[in-house]
Structure formats: C-alpha cells, structure tokens
Write a protein that holds these residues in place. Structure first.
Motif, short mmCIF file in Angstrom:
data_model
loop_
_atom_site.label_atom_id
_atom_site.label_comp_id
_atom_site.label_asym_id
_atom_site.label_seq_id
_atom_site.Cartn_x
_atom_site.Cartn_y
_atom_site.Cartn_z
N GLU A 767 0.84 -1.19 0.00
CA GLU A 767 0.00 0.00 0.00
C GLU A 767 0.88 1.25 0.00
OE1 GLU A 767 -2.83 -0.02 3.15
OE2 GLU A 767 -3.38 -2.13 2.87
N PRO A 768 1.42 1.62 -1.17
CA PRO A 768 2.24 2.85 -1.21
C PRO A 768 1.38 4.09 -0.99
CG PRO A 768 1.88 2.00 -3.43
CD PRO A 768 1.30 0.99 -2.49
N GLY A 769 2.02 5.16 -0.54
CA GLY A 769 1.32 6.42 -0.34
C GLY A 769 1.97 7.24 0.75
N THR A 770 1.23 8.28 1.20
CA THR A 770 1.70 9.18 2.25
C THR A 770 1.14 8.72 3.58
OG1 THR A 770 1.82 11.03 0.69
CG2 THR A 770 1.76 11.57 3.03
N TYR A 771 2.02 8.60 4.60
CA TYR A 771 1.63 8.11 5.92
C TYR A 771 1.96 9.16 6.97
CZ TYR A 771 0.94 3.41 4.04
OH TYR A 771 0.48 2.33 3.34
N ASP A 772 1.03 9.36 7.90
CA ASP A 772 1.27 10.23 9.05
C ASP A 772 2.03 9.43 10.10
OD1 ASP A 772 -0.03 12.43 7.95
OD2 ASP A 772 -1.98 11.68 8.60
N LEU A 773 3.07 10.05 10.65
CA LEU A 773 3.94 9.34 11.58
C LEU A 773 3.38 9.36 12.99
CD1 LEU A 773 7.54 10.47 10.52
CD2 LEU A 773 6.40 8.31 10.05
N ALA A 774 3.61 8.26 13.67
CA ALA A 774 3.37 8.21 15.11
C ALA A 774 4.67 8.55 15.82
CB ALA A 774 2.89 6.81 15.51
N PRO A 775 4.62 9.07 17.02
CA PRO A 775 5.85 9.41 17.74
C PRO A 775 6.77 8.20 17.89
CG PRO A 775 3.94 10.37 18.85
CD PRO A 775 3.41 9.44 17.79
N THR A 784 5.29 -2.38 8.05
CA THR A 784 4.20 -3.24 8.54
C THR A 784 2.85 -2.57 8.30
OG1 THR A 784 5.67 -4.16 10.23
CG2 THR A 784 3.28 -4.42 10.56
N ARG A 785 2.76 -1.25 8.56
CA ARG A 785 1.52 -0.53 8.30
C ARG A 785 1.16 -0.55 6.82
NH1 ARG A 785 2.32 5.31 10.66
NH2 ARG A 785 0.24 5.55 9.71
N ALA A 786 2.16 -0.59 5.93
CA ALA A 786 1.92 -0.59 4.49
C ALA A 786 1.65 -1.99 3.95
CB ALA A 786 3.11 0.02 3.77
N GLY A 787 1.53 -3.00 4.79
CA GLY A 787 1.21 -4.33 4.33
C GLY A 787 2.40 -5.16 3.94
N GLY A 788 3.62 -4.65 4.15
CA GLY A 788 4.82 -5.40 3.81
C GLY A 788 5.24 -5.18 2.38
N LEU A 789 6.30 -5.89 1.98
CA LEU A 789 6.87 -5.77 0.65
C LEU A 789 6.20 -6.71 -0.33
CD1 LEU A 789 10.69 -5.67 1.58
CD2 LEU A 789 9.08 -3.77 1.40
N THR A 790 6.25 -6.37 -1.61
CA THR A 790 5.74 -7.25 -2.65
C THR A 790 6.79 -8.30 -2.99
OG1 THR A 790 6.61 -5.92 -4.47
CG2 THR A 790 4.45 -5.30 -3.59
N ALA A 791 6.39 -9.27 -3.82
CA ALA A 791 7.32 -10.34 -4.18
C ALA A 791 8.46 -9.83 -5.05
CB ALA A 791 6.55 -11.45 -4.91
N ASP A 792 8.27 -8.73 -5.77
CA ASP A 792 9.32 -8.20 -6.64
C ASP A 792 10.19 -7.16 -5.95
OD1 ASP A 792 8.34 -9.72 -8.73
OD2 ASP A 792 6.94 -8.16 -9.39
N ALA A 793 9.98 -6.92 -4.68
CA ALA A 793 10.71 -5.85 -3.99
C ALA A 793 12.19 -6.21 -3.87
CB ALA A 793 10.11 -5.60 -2.61
N TYR A 794 13.01 -5.18 -3.89
CA TYR A 794 14.47 -5.33 -3.75
C TYR A 794 14.89 -4.43 -2.58
CZ TYR A 794 19.39 -5.66 -5.17
OH TYR A 794 20.74 -5.90 -5.22
N PRO A 795 14.78 -4.90 -1.35
CA PRO A 795 15.05 -4.03 -0.19
C PRO A 795 16.49 -3.56 -0.12
CG PRO A 795 14.72 -6.31 0.50
CD PRO A 795 14.35 -6.26 -0.94
N ASP A 796 17.43 -4.32 -0.69
CA ASP A 796 18.83 -3.87 -0.65
C ASP A 796 19.07 -2.61 -1.48
OD1 ASP A 796 19.49 -5.93 0.99
OD2 ASP A 796 20.25 -7.25 -0.59
N GLY A 797 18.14 -2.28 -2.37
CA GLY A 797 18.29 -1.07 -3.18
C GLY A 797 17.40 0.07 -2.72
N THR A 798 16.94 0.04 -1.47
CA THR A 798 16.02 1.07 -0.97
C THR A 798 16.68 2.45 -1.06
OG1 THR A 798 14.95 -0.49 0.51
CG2 THR A 798 14.74 1.85 1.03
N ILE A 799 15.90 3.38 -1.56
CA ILE A 799 16.36 4.77 -1.66
C ILE A 799 15.65 5.56 -0.58
CG2 ILE A 799 16.49 6.80 -3.16
CD1 ILE A 799 16.38 4.89 -5.53
#
Length: 998
Positions: A767-775, A784-799
């Motif tokens: 669930e990509p989008g804009t999220y309001d932060l909790a303290p 976790t709030r966004a439902g986790g990563l998809t099967a094609d995600a590449y977390p090592d390349g996170t920008i």
C-alpha cells in the motif's frame, strides 16, 4: 494611526524594482571620438585591409567569406587545440561512411549468444571477430560490412542478432600552416574536409588568403583550394575528404578590391591568384555581379577609386557598357540613377497613413496634414521639411513649427519632391538617450550601437568634421557631460534618414534643470520656455524665450520621488512638504513599506549629502511632516524588497548596499503569533498596532493577551540593569503603545504550532502512499503498516532521502565553490596569475559545484527479516522522509568519464573491467585510480588496487560504477589536494540522482 489596515500596506504578489535616487556621475573629459567604421557588436575585430577600405568607402566593409569561420568548430571535430572536448560526435557516422584502418567498432550480440565487444580494424584492413572468418573492411561502407557481419553471425550462432556500429572513427592528422589562428597539426575524424581543418585551426585570419590555399596530399599531388567556389557554388576542392598526412598552407591575402554603395552585398573581394586556374572577378562588371548587383534595377552611376603610381587616389567613371579591368586596391562605389518621382509630395513619420500625395496646383504644406491622422504622442514644436535642391545633391532640411502649421500661421507652398516628416515622442526621446549624450559629451559609446543606428554614425561624423563647432563644443555638449541617459533603441526615423539626428540636435534647446526628462528638445525657432517645459515634464511660469542651441533651466533641481509610488519621477520644487508630496500622483502603492523610507538631502555646510529615514505611515497619518528643499530625493520601498533575504550569496539583493545598510541600523524583531514574522526596519518608534499590521496581522492561534516586549538595553554605567528585561504589554494598549527600534516583540500562541508529520512511501510495497507518523515510529513499523513488501521488492536497493541530509550535502558543495573562488581571486591578484584557459576551466568547475543538486540519500536496511534480527539498524523516521523500494534490477550502470555511459545487463561472471569496456572504455579525462562503486543501498566504496587485472569485488544488480574526472588540470591550485575529492563529490551527486531517476 487607527481604524482598519491601510490598503497600501498590503504585501504585493511579486517584487518590484526600486528606482534608486543616485547622484549623476561626473565623467572626466575625454578626447573627441574619431569616426571609424566598426562592425556589429559581437563580430570579430576588423583587419587592416577592412579598416582601410571602410574609411575610404565611408561604410563598414568586411572581407567576403570572413563569417565562414565566425561560429564554433564543426560538431564532431576532435582537434588538438585548446577548444577540444576530446569526444567526436558519433551521430555523424552514417551508413555510407567508408571504413579504414584505425576505426573502432562495437559488436553487440543478443539471443542465444549475448555479449558486447569492441574491435579495431587493423593496418591490413581486416576486421577480426572471434568465431568468424576475417572480414575485409577497409574501403567499404559501414552498411556493407554490417550486412556481411550479420550474415556471418546468423550462420555461426543460431537465433542471435548482431548490431554493428562505429564507436570511435579513425583520426587523420592534417598539418595546417600559414595565416590561421592556431597553426599546427590537427587531429580530425576521417570524414573531415579542408573546410573542417581550417575551422579546427581557428579559421583563416583577416589577412590570410581564401582563394590560394595550397592542399598538399601525401602522394605529392597539389591542389589549389578556392573558398569562393564553396561560397558561391557550393562545391570545389574545399569539400574533398582529407587523407592522413595532408598539409594545408594558407598564404597571405592576395590582391583585394572592394564594392560599396547601393549594392546588395558590399564588401572586400580577393582577386584570383594569377594563372592558377581560379576565376573572376576580372573587371568592374564581374565585381558588381559578385557583390550581388545593384539594389534596384535601372540606370546606374559607378565610380572606381584607384591609386596611381604616386599613391594618389583618383576617381574614374564606370558604365555598364565599358567595364574597367580591376587592380589591387580598387574601390567601386555604385549609385543607381533615377528613381525620383515627379508631381508628388511625401508625408512621413508619425502619421496614421504615411506615403506620397499628388501635388496639386497651389497646394500648401498645411494641406498635407490632417489633425485626425496624428497620434496621441505627436511632437508639436517642430516638423522637418526635406526639399530637393534645383541643382541636385542631397535634400535641404528645414525646421517648421507643426503647431503653427496646423493653425494656419505657416502657409508655405509645397514643391515637387518635398518630404514632410512629423516626429513622435519616441523619436525626440532618442535625443536624450545614452548613446547620443555620450557622443555629445565626447565619450566613447558602444560601437555596436553606432553600427546599428546610422543616425549615430552620422552624428559621430558631424562631430569629427567640426570638433570646434557648436554641436561638438557648444553649450549642449557641456550640458551633456556627466549625464547618463536611458538606453533607448534607435527609431526607424534615424535609420532611414541618418542626417536628421545631427540636424535636430542643432535645432534643439537643452533643458537641464527643473524637468523630469532633461535633454535636447528640437524646436523650429525661438519658443517660450513656459510652452516647452511641460513637454519635458516640468513647469515654468516666466515669459523667457529659449533659442535653438541654448541651454535653459525651467527651475531648480526639483524633488525626485522614486520607488513604490504611483508616478515616480522628478517634480518641480514648490516649497511643499513630505505630506503633500506623498498624495495624489505621489501616493504610495498598495505594497509600499510604511515603516521606513529614505530622504536624501544636500548638506548646506558642504558638497556632501545626508540620508535620513522617515516613516511614510506617520506622514500620511499626520504624526510627522517635513518641509522639502530643492534637490531632495525621496525613495519609498516595496515590502518585498525590504523583507528579502540579502544574506544568501546566490540571491541578488534588490536594494542598493547603502540603502540596505541604512535599514539594518534600526529594526524591530516581531516573532511568534504573526503571519509574517521577521525583522522590520523602522525610522523611529513604531505604534504597536501598525507594526502588527505590517507583519501580516495576528495568527489565528495567537494569544492577544500575551504580547511580550524585550526592549533594547540602554548603555551607560548608571542605567537600570533590569531596563532590558522582557515584560508583558497591558491588554488594549495596541493603539497607544510605541515600540522603540532595537526591541523584540513576541506574540504568544494558544497551542503549539502543528508540524508536518508525514512521510512518503513508494515502490514495491503493498500500500504505497503518504503516511502520518506516530511518535518514535521506525522504518520497520511503517513497512508493517503498508502491508509489507511485494514479491518483486528489492530491499537492498532502498532509496531513503532526508531533507536535512540534502541541505548539508549542497552546503558542502557551495562551500567548496566559495573556497575555489577565493583562491582564484588571490592568484589573479598575485605576481604570476594563471593563464586564461586555466581560469576559465576553474570557473566552469565552480559553476558545476553551484549547479549540482544533492539528493540527501541515507544508507538504510529495509529488509524486514534483517530489521527483526538487528533492531539497532531500524532507523527512526522523521517528517518529510521519502522511501522508495525498487523492483529487483537486472542492470549495472556505468557513468562518469566513459565514452558511452549506459545501463548494462547484469552478469555474475563479469568483472568491473568488463562493464567499463562495454561502456566504451575510459575517456582521456578519467581518473582511473579513483573509480568507485555505488552499491544498491547507496553506500559508496572505491575499487581496490589491481581491479583491472583481478576479480577483487563482486558487483550486485543495481550497482553503479562511477569514473570521476582527473584533477590534473587543477594541480596549479593551492587547493589541489582537495580537487580530487571535489570532483568525486560532483560525480557521486550526479550518479546518485541519475540512479533514483532510473
């Protein structure tokens, strides 16, 4: 001041320019300018022959063909001169390109066999490709060789496509000698011509020959290159391809003749070189044809100016039927005959329907002009009559009073061929322009302005011809000394009739003081100063007469009102006050700043001027007023100008430094619950309610009961130590409370201001989008709030980017730019300044530093499994963070100083050397000892020593190889040890932004 907010205190949507009231600069006397024919601004300087012929002809003459080398070098030329960029333009290599030894080709295979290799055609002309038989490539077109390679690959490898292209064309060495800007050996692409070689050598000098260029080929064959063939017919020896070892010799220019006057292409023309087989021009008829012919058909009258054996110039008449053979130094002046109409008069200038009118019997000049045909800006004091003399020659100029002509007081009869020209206000305004006043004062104007306006050239000629006359040394010339004038364009009136400009100046009264627009104003004869002064924006009550050639003053220096007012300008001094000045036409604009303005006044005790601050709001509210003096200058500011941030070195300050320094001396800081907090300059103690209105009023969350004042602490040993302590102002005192300069005012808030508490999560999450932060929220919690990563995600390349990191990176780059500027300024002021080429190179580097945009990327771990095992790596989030989870990439990017930056297919068997070779290899500017790799997570790591020969580092998908620029050209700088780091920063920033855009 009470009541609602004044409209003129509203902040405007955009800033305005402030008209600074500066004293006129007095210019020291300079020698009178000699008239010289100058080329247009931006053109190369004239050669000696061009100057000599221009002076003889009385007009600017240039050598035919000199503009052939006026532009930049031809695209794709790789030269050995200082202007080379080292990389040929590969887009110029077409399918018809003839291959030869030294050409470097790229072969890309896709399909069952996938690889990319570079191959060079050997000295034997063969192209050797593994798995294929040798292919004879030299002398064949690229299309033929490509088709043969594709056919051979189809046989050798099934289901495999071949793509063959030229990566680097072979180079040929051409020696260019003689009259060129940069003689020497030039390295050119194999498709270069003689014209390309001359362009690479900087072009032929003005004193070099364009018609007798010797082309010596390696086999001993010699050919004469005549650039006239190229310019007139589009062919010739200049279009032939050059072989390696060719020599070009450019001798001095040969015999030269010129054509001037009413021809379509006036200029200098070189005669053919003896019996070398070059053609024309041979006589005056050929020269006239080469110059484009006459401007209009019909009979002509030409004169040939020729030097005799004693060096005396003698004219010879020339007709079309009896052309004369040409000699070196001949000048042909061409003037067509006839063309004058009979039985007509002409009305021109500022009229609705200019043109010829039939001449009727007994017709008067007044009958030519209809009052309904005149524009609103018609100039009534003078009109010009050009009358054809009975004996021939140039027309006679007469000044007529247009107002008297329309009133029927001048009833002169019209004659055949008369031209009556009416003037507009823009025509008269040009007489007080910067270029005209500079010529009158004996200063040197812009040569480009003189060349673009024939009227200015005619004025310069008149001043030079009579240096002691009334125009050059009279009262008007003295009055123009020290005046600047506005930079106005040349009206068409002075382009079509250049001699009108000096004539009108001789007929002018120079209004100097007491008018808003001082300068020359042409008149037909003596005129009442009370009638002429309003034309120049002044007023005069007397009955004095002003005569042509006289300097007149309509009053004193007047009052200059500038800045944020309805009608800025000079006003006659009438003994009024500031309040009367700032009403009516002088009223402040809606966005005028009401707390401080400048009054500049002459010091009665000496020649200096003193500057004072006053508050326009106090003047309009009746709390303050001041009697004005003749010569006062009043400047009001726009609120956006006052509140601009002048401390940013990259943003110009809209105010003059003296005005900014004066405003900074007295300020009141307004903080807290106001719409526009900041420091506000004031002229003196400011009412609290007015100060709050200027600050935009109270914020919706402001607490009006908590207005805190921190006064400026008084100085002196006997002062109360608690006098500068903050204190709350009593409620309801806004109208009576006065805030002194140097104080600080803070309006309290009912609740804490809300901050932006959101982050942007994009890419391969459920669930990509804009999220309001909790303290205290971290990256794993957000995923976790966004439902986790998809099967094609590449977390090592996170920008992961953060604004504070971006600002810190950009500030480091700007700081390096300022340090380089400081060192360059020190070296330029030293005993041994660097050469201009190095200075230009360093300035381009500082421009790159200021222009590079940082990304603000932070290296993070975004794999939920890793973050669960190692919670210390789970980064806390901040408002404004941006997180992008990409898809798993299949490429490795190579950028920086390589011949062909590209994203290449990832192969676990490839080494860094393989990727660099597929990108075309390193350029000549590469720093091969500092190549580094940017890993997919944004971390950078240099390649270890021996990387070219050992597989010392594994490259993962999504990585980027960056080749920085070599710092060798900057070793002369004291900061040379830091240049390598700076160049690496530039390469890293550019590569990081390119990676996130991909």
């Amino acid at each position: 001041m009470t009541g609602t907010a004044e409209p003129w205190m509203t902040v405007a949507a955009e800033p305005r320019m402030t008209v600074a009231a500066e004293p006129r600069m007095t210019v020291a006397a300079e020698p009178r300018m000699t008239v010289a024919a100058e080329p247009q601004s931006g053109q190369p300087p004239q050669g000696r022959l061009e100057r000599m012929f221009s002076q003889r002809a009385g007009q600017v003459l240039t050598l035919f063909g000199r503009d052939l080398f006026g532009g930049p070098p031809a695209p794709g030329l790789q030269t050995s001169g200082p202007q080379t960029n080292g990389t040929p333009l590969l887009g110029m290599v077409g399918d018809e390109y003839r291959l030869g030894p030294g050409d470097e080709l790229s072969l890309l295979l896709r399909g069952q066999v996938s690889r990319s290799r570079l191959y060079r055609i050997g000295a034997d002309g063969l192209l050797l490709i593994e798995d294929l038989r040798p292919i004879a490539a030299a002398g064949r077109s690229l299309r033929d060789v490509r088709e043969e390679v594709e056919a051979a690959i189809a046989v050798a490898h099934l289901q495999t496509q071949a793509f063959l292209s030229v990566v680097a064309p072979r180079q040929v060495g051409v020696l260019v000698l003689g009259q060129v800007a940069r003689p020497g050996r030039q390295q050119l692409p194999a498709f270069a011509t003689a014209l390309d070689a001359l362009q690479a050598a900087g072009g032929v000098l003005p004193d070099g020959s364009l018609r007798a260029i010797r082309l010596l080929e390696p086999g001993g064959q010699e050919t004469l290159v005549d650039l006239y063939d190229l310019m007139t017919r589009g062919d010739g020896a200049a279009t032939r391809l050059l072989a390696d070892g060719t020599r070009l010799v450019i001798p001095p220019i040969g015999p030269v003749v010129a054509a001037a006057g009413a021809v379509k292409r006036p200029g200098l023309y070189e005669l053919p070189a003896g019996d070398g087989g070059l053609t024309g021009p041979d006589d005056t008829a050929d020269l006239l044809a080469l110059a484009g012919g006459s401007l209009r058909p019909g009979q002509d009258r030409s004169t040939l100016l020729r030097y005799d054996a004693q060096g005396v110039e003698r004219p010879q008449p020339v007709s079309a039927g009896t052309p004369l053979p040409l000699r070196d130094g001949d000048l042909l002046l061409h003037a067509p005959l006839g063309g004058a109409r009979q039985g007509s008069v002409t009305l021109g200038g500022a009229v609705a329907e200019p043109g010829e009118r039939p001449l009727a019997a007994g017709m008067r000049l007044a009958g030519l002009v209809d009052a309904d045909m005149l524009p609103a800006d018609i100039y009534y004091p003078v009109a010009i009559l050009l009358r054809r003399p009975a004996a021939g020659g140039p027309p006679e100029m007469l000044a007529l009073d247009l107002a008297a002509l329309l009133a029927g007081h001048q009833g002169e009869e019209a004659r055949d061929g008369d031209r009556l020209l009416l003037l507009a206000a823009t025509d008269v305004a040009f007489l007080r322009s910067r270029a005209v006043l500079s010529l009158l004062a004996g200063r040197f104007p812009d040569p480009g302005a003189v060349a673009a306006c024939p009227g200015l050239a005619s004025l310069a000629a008149a001043l030079t011809a009579d240096p002691g006359g009334p125009l050059a040394a009279g009262p008007g010339a003295l009055a123009a000394t020290g005046m600047e004038g506005p930079p106005l364009p040349c009206p068409s009136l002075f382009i079509d009739d250049p001699d009108l400009l000096p004539f009108l100046l001789r007929q002018s009264v120079f209004l100097r003081r007491g008018v808003m627009r001082p300068g020359p104003y042409p008149v037909a004869g003596p005129v009442a100063l009370s009638l002429l002064a309003p034309v120049a924006g002044g007023r005069h009550e007397g009955r004095e007469l002003a005569h042509p050639g006289q300097v007149a003053d309509a009053g004193g220096d007047g009052i200059l009102l500038a800045g944020a007012v309805r009608q800025p300008g000079l006003r006659p001094f009438d003994g009024g006050s500031l309040r009367s000045l700032l009403t009516g036409a002088g009223a402040p604009l809606p966005d005028a700043y009401g707390l401080a303005a400048i009054l500049d006044r002459a010091d009665p005790a000496g020649p200096a001027r003193r500057t004072h601050l006053f508050a326009p709001a106090d003047v309009l509210a009746g709390r303050f007023d001041l009697r004005l003096r003749d010569g006062d200058r009043v400047t009001l500011f726009h609120q956006t100008e006052v509140m601009a941030a002048p401390d940013n070195p990259d943003t110009p300050d809209p105010l003059e430094p003296a005005a900014r320094a004066l405003l900074r001396e007295r300020t009141i800081a307004v903080r807290g619950g106001v719409m526009r907090p900041g420091e506000y300059p004031v002229a003196g103690p400011a009412p609290l309610d007015l100060l709050l209105r200027v600050a935009g009023g109270l914020h919706p969350d402001a607490d009006g009961a908590r207005v805190e004042l921190t006064p400026h602490p008084p100085a002196g040993p006997d002062t109360d130590p608690f006098a500068g302590q903050p204190r709350l102002l009593p409620q309801g005192s806004a109208g009576a409370q006065s805030i002194p300069p140097g104080s600080a005012l803070r309006v309290g808030l009912r609740q804490r201001p809300q901050e932006r508490r959101s982050v942007l999560l994009a890419g391969e999450v459920m669930e990509p989008g804009t999220y309001d932060l909790a303290p205290g929220e971290t990256l794993s919690g957000l995923l976790t709030r966004a439902g986790g990563l998809t099967a094609d995600a590449y977390p090592d390349g996170t920008i992961f980017t953060r604004e504070s990191a971006r600002l810190a990176e950009e500030e480091g780059l700007r700081r390096n730019a300022r340090e380089l500027d400081r060192q360059l300024a020190q070296m330029l002021g030293g005993k041994n300044p660097p050469d201009p080429a190095r200075v230009d190179l360093l300035r381009r580097l500082t421009e790159d530093l200021r222009g590079v945009s940082a990304l603000g990327r932070i290296t993070v771990k975004a794999d939920p499994g890793v973050l669960a095992d190692r919670p210390e790596l789970d980064i806390p989030l901040m408002p404004g963070d941006r997180i992008h989870i990409p898809r798993r990439p299949l490429t490795v990017t190579v950028s920086g100083e390589v011949l062909s930056p590209a994203s290449l297919l990832f192969d676990p068997e490839k080494t860094p050397r393989d990727y660099l070779r597929e990108a075309g290899g390193l350029t000549r500017y590469a720093d091969d000892g500092r190549i580094f790799i940017i890993h997919p997570d944004g971390a950078a790591e240099p390649l270890r020593s021996g990387w070219l020969s050992h597989r010392a580092m594994a490259i993962t998908p999504g990585s980027m190889l960056v080749v920085p620029r070599d710092a060798e050209p900057f070793e002369w700088l004291p900061l040379a040890q830091s240049i390598t780091t700076i160049l690496s920063q530039i390469a890293f920033s550019a590569a990081a932004i390119a990676a996130i855009q991909d």
